[in-house]
Design a protein around this motif. Structure first.
Motif, PDB file in Angstrom:
ATOM      1  N   ALA A 191      41.676  64.699  33.679  1.00  0.00           N
ATOM      2  CA  ALA A 191      41.021  65.928  34.150  1.00  0.00           C
ATOM      3  C   ALA A 191      40.413  66.702  32.983  1.00  0.00           C
ATOM      4  O   ALA A 191      39.285  67.192  33.069  1.00  0.00           O
ATOM      5  N   LEU A 192      41.140  66.805  31.883  1.00  0.00           N
ATOM      6  CA  LEU A 192      40.632  67.541  30.725  1.00  0.00           C
ATOM      7  C   LEU A 192      39.662  66.696  29.905  1.00  0.00           C
ATOM      8  O   LEU A 192      38.620  67.189  29.440  1.00  0.00           O
ATOM      9  N   ALA A 193      39.994  65.405  29.735  1.00  0.00           N
ATOM     10  CA  ALA A 193      39.216  64.553  28.819  1.00  0.00           C
ATOM     11  C   ALA A 193      37.793  64.339  29.320  1.00  0.00           C
ATOM     12  O   ALA A 193      36.870  64.132  28.523  1.00  0.00           O
ATOM     13  N   ARG A 194      37.576  64.372  30.634  1.00  0.00           N
ATOM     14  CA  ARG A 194      36.212  64.255  31.163  1.00  0.00           C
ATOM     15  C   ARG A 194      35.330  65.386  30.636  1.00  0.00           C
ATOM     16  O   ARG A 194      34.184  65.166  30.238  1.00  0.00           O
ATOM     17  N   ALA A 198      45.210  68.576  25.307  1.00  0.00           N
ATOM     18  CA  ALA A 198      44.648  69.836  24.785  1.00  0.00           C
ATOM     19  C   ALA A 198      45.135  70.069  23.355  1.00  0.00           C
ATOM     20  O   ALA A 198      44.338  70.399  22.467  1.00  0.00           O
ATOM     21  N   ARG A 199      46.420  69.870  23.108  1.00  0.00           N
ATOM     22  CA  ARG A 199      46.960  70.090  21.751  1.00  0.00           C
ATOM     23  C   ARG A 199      46.301  69.156  20.743  1.00  0.00           C
ATOM     24  O   ARG A 199      45.950  69.580  19.648  1.00  0.00           O
ATOM     25  N   SER A 249      40.374  71.148  38.952  1.00  0.00           N
ATOM     26  CA  SER A 249      39.075  71.501  38.407  1.00  0.00           C
ATOM     27  C   SER A 249      39.302  72.167  37.051  1.00  0.00           C
ATOM     28  O   SER A 249      40.103  73.088  36.937  1.00  0.00           O
ATOM     29  N   VAL A 250      38.626  71.661  36.036  1.00  0.00           N
ATOM     30  CA  VAL A 250      38.779  72.196  34.681  1.00  0.00           C
ATOM     31  C   VAL A 250      37.448  72.803  34.248  1.00  0.00           C
ATOM     32  O   VAL A 250      36.396  72.199  34.467  1.00  0.00           O
ATOM     33  N   ALA A 256      40.379  49.020  35.341  1.00  0.00           N
ATOM     34  CA  ALA A 256      41.616  48.328  34.973  1.00  0.00           C
ATOM     35  C   ALA A 256      42.601  49.265  34.275  1.00  0.00           C
ATOM     36  O   ALA A 256      43.762  48.915  34.104  1.00  0.00           O
ATOM     37  N   GLY A 257      42.158  50.458  33.886  1.00  0.00           N
ATOM     38  CA  GLY A 257      43.089  51.407  33.297  1.00  0.00           C
ATOM     39  C   GLY A 257      42.452  52.416  32.355  1.00  0.00           C
ATOM     40  O   GLY A 257      42.920  53.543  32.242  1.00  0.00           O
ATOM     41  N   ARG A 258      41.361  51.985  31.702  1.00  0.00           N
ATOM     42  CA  ARG A 258      40.793  52.852  30.678  1.00  0.00           C
ATOM     43  C   ARG A 258      40.276  54.175  31.235  1.00  0.00           C
ATOM     44  O   ARG A 258      40.241  55.195  30.513  1.00  0.00           O
ATOM     45  N   HIS A 259      39.898  54.192  32.509  1.00  0.00           N
ATOM     46  CA  HIS A 259      39.371  55.444  33.085  1.00  0.00           C
ATOM     47  C   HIS A 259      40.424  56.560  33.071  1.00  0.00           C
ATOM     48  O   HIS A 259      40.093  57.727  33.225  1.00  0.00           O
ATOM     49  N   LEU A 260      41.694  56.171  32.882  1.00  0.00           N
ATOM     50  CA  LEU A 260      42.768  57.168  32.822  1.00  0.00           C
ATOM     51  C   LEU A 260      43.190  57.495  31.392  1.00  0.00           C
ATOM     52  O   LEU A 260      43.881  58.486  31.166  1.00  0.00           O
ATOM     53  N   ASP A 261      42.828  56.632  30.459  1.00  0.00           N
ATOM     54  CA  ASP A 261      43.354  56.754  29.092  1.00  0.00           C
ATOM     55  C   ASP A 261      42.273  56.871  28.040  1.00  0.00           C
ATOM     56  O   ASP A 261      42.581  56.844  26.849  1.00  0.00           O
ATOM     57  N   PHE A 262      41.013  56.958  28.448  1.00  0.00           N
ATOM     58  CA  PHE A 262      39.918  56.952  27.474  1.00  0.00           C
ATOM     59  C   PHE A 262      40.067  58.111  26.493  1.00  0.00           C
ATOM     60  O   PHE A 262      40.639  59.155  26.814  1.00  0.00           O
ATOM     61  N   GLU A 263      39.505  57.887  25.336  1.00  0.00           N
ATOM     62  CA  GLU A 263      39.576  58.870  24.260  1.00  0.00           C
ATOM     63  C   GLU A 263      38.229  59.572  24.158  1.00  0.00           C
ATOM     64  O   GLU A 263      37.215  58.938  23.858  1.00  0.00           O
TER      65      GLU A 263
END
Lengths: 312, 312
Positions: free
Chosen positions: B66-69, B110-111, B132-133, B167-174
């Motif tokens: 939510a935040l990283a997007r 965030a940190r 919503s962010v 496969a997973g990256r959509h949740l963990d992307f940097e």
């Protein structure tokens, strides 16, 4: 776990950084952008169908309400609004024309307050229509007013009239941006909040943030015509209780030094002859919230109800 | 009316004011706060259960996403993030512990990026969980990069690898904050966007904003291992199509003058040895998007599919 307890848990360990002047817990966050004289204000708020409006509500009024709630929070810090972004989550059955009309109402209010709408997000939901607005504003550093700061001896003021907002005002209320700007430009309010959850609840937030108490004068409470009418018709609470607890009034509630009370009332009347300003009580050193009428002084409970004290 | 048409209608007549440098339609809005050297960036984005995550998704990863997007959008302007506010709409059946864990994941991200979470709103919905962010950042005025600005002869670059994000990256992307900060500090990218809807779609946004075209080299596309594996297993698209269209890669897509291509690749490799940077094509004066392989050049349609040109 109720909502207040959840919010307490969610906000107890949030990350901050060097730019945060005031974090969560006031009407807006206050941020230091590196300007000499101004801070940024940042606020988000959401409205949901079935809670804040109904399927029958005129779309333009929904859009107005969604933005105006945030505007009211900017006013309560003594600030002016600048730019908004908007998230709309709509069910697939929702008529796109309705969303356009909601946006139209929001845009009209934005124009009136010189707010730019600079971005948005639309997403689909199987749930009710939801609008979330985030608003940036700014405030002169010397004029920023927080919930904390009220001191014993302050006079307590509220703008407008209270209670019965459900009769319609909750959709059409006017955010008190001009009034707050004038107030902080001419006086030094010690503490301020907007009345969104009801006078008793919001005053309690201000008192807790300031570590003081207050005594309200029942006769001074500006009970709205709508609250009186709803009470007469049997569709609302007794008028005084409505004024204390109905919520969604979006008026300014603030304190000033007692010596400023009369000059403030005079100045306000000259500047805003159409909008009532009432001195409704005073800040006390003793914590807690009490209500005084001809029969004496009674404590108000958390929900704004007045309890008769037992004869001693 | 589809979603794009609705967004077009909603954004066609929004109010602006003197502080708006870039309004809706770029990765972030750009605002003039009155500082000599920096602009503000402002962005909102939402994630919804069933669309962006599922009921089984680990809560901390939901909060991160939510935040990283929004962080990714700040990166795509060449900026750095500062402060966020969050709206959570949750069904009454939602376990408060899950919301706490989502917040925990968001706070951890965030940190890491020195973002303060300065406010929020929780509300009830009968629909799916929604977050919503809204995020404020800032960017040096001389280093702000928009979608518009690409010129014929530019080299087109993309960070990381594309496709198979589900496969997973959509949740963990940097989010590529550090990379973008370095990029705008050492080079002058002409145009930039983050790859959220798929390379073909997002490149088309950049091309349209810049009024140019592009020719991509099929062999240069950095197809991810996940996309190849999903294709082998029959759970995904053909690898090149996946890289062009899968979406949610959240990589940086940008153009630089052709003469900067080699110095950029060298500098990037020295600074970010772990993160691939690929030169995937060039900007053309002719509008439209084409894909070149050994057999020749084919137009790519709106959805990123390559159409064989009929023999002339």
């Amino acid at each position: 776990m109720n909502e207040l307890e959840l919010i307490r848990r969610l906000t107890r360990d949030l990350p901050a950084n060097h730019s945060v002047v005031v974090g969560p817990g006031d009407d807006c966050a206050v941020l230091e952008p590196g300007l000499d004289d101004r801070w940024l204000l940042f606020k988000t708020d959401a409205v949901v169908e079935g809670v804040h409006f109904t399927a029958d509500t005129e779309p333009a009024r929904i859009g107005h309400k969604a933005l105006a709630r945030c505007l009211s929070d900017i006013a309560a810090m003594g600030g002016r609004p600048d730019s908004a972004v908007v998230t709309v989550a709509a069910p697939p059955t929702c008529d796109p024309g309705r969303i356009e009309a909601i946006y139209g109402g929001m845009a009209a209010t934005a124009r009136r307050f010189e707010v730019a709408i600079v971005g948005g997000e639309t997403t689909s939901t199987t749930g009710p229509l939801l609008l979330s607005v985030a608003l940036i504003g700014s405030v002169q550093k010397t004029r920023c007013v927080r919930r904390a700061g009220a001191v014993s001896g302050d006079a307590v003021f509220v703008s407008g009239e209270l209670g019965g907002s459900l009769a319609g005002r909750h959709l059409d209320f006017e955010p008190r941006i001009e009034e707050a700007t004038w107030l902080v430009g001419h006086f030094r309010p010690h503490a301020m909040i907007d009345v969104s959850d009801g006078l008793a609840t919001d005053l309690r937030h201000l008192l807790e943030a300031s570590s003081v108490g207050a005594e309200l004068l029942q006769e001074a409470l500006p009970v709205s015509r709508a609250a009186r009418q709803r009470a007469r018709e049997g569709t609302g609470k007794p008028p005084v209780e409505a004024a204390l607890t109905d919520g969604e009034d979006f008026e300014l509630l603030f304190t000033v030094p007692g010596a400023d009370a009369v000059p403030l009332l005079d100045g306000w009347k000259a500047r805003f002859p159409e909008l009532r300003l009432s001195c409704i009580g005073r800040i006390t050193e003793t914590p807690g919230l009490t209500l005084r009428d001809r029969r004496g002084t009674r404590p108000l409970d958390l929900h704004g109800y007045a309890h008769f004290t037992k004869p001693g």
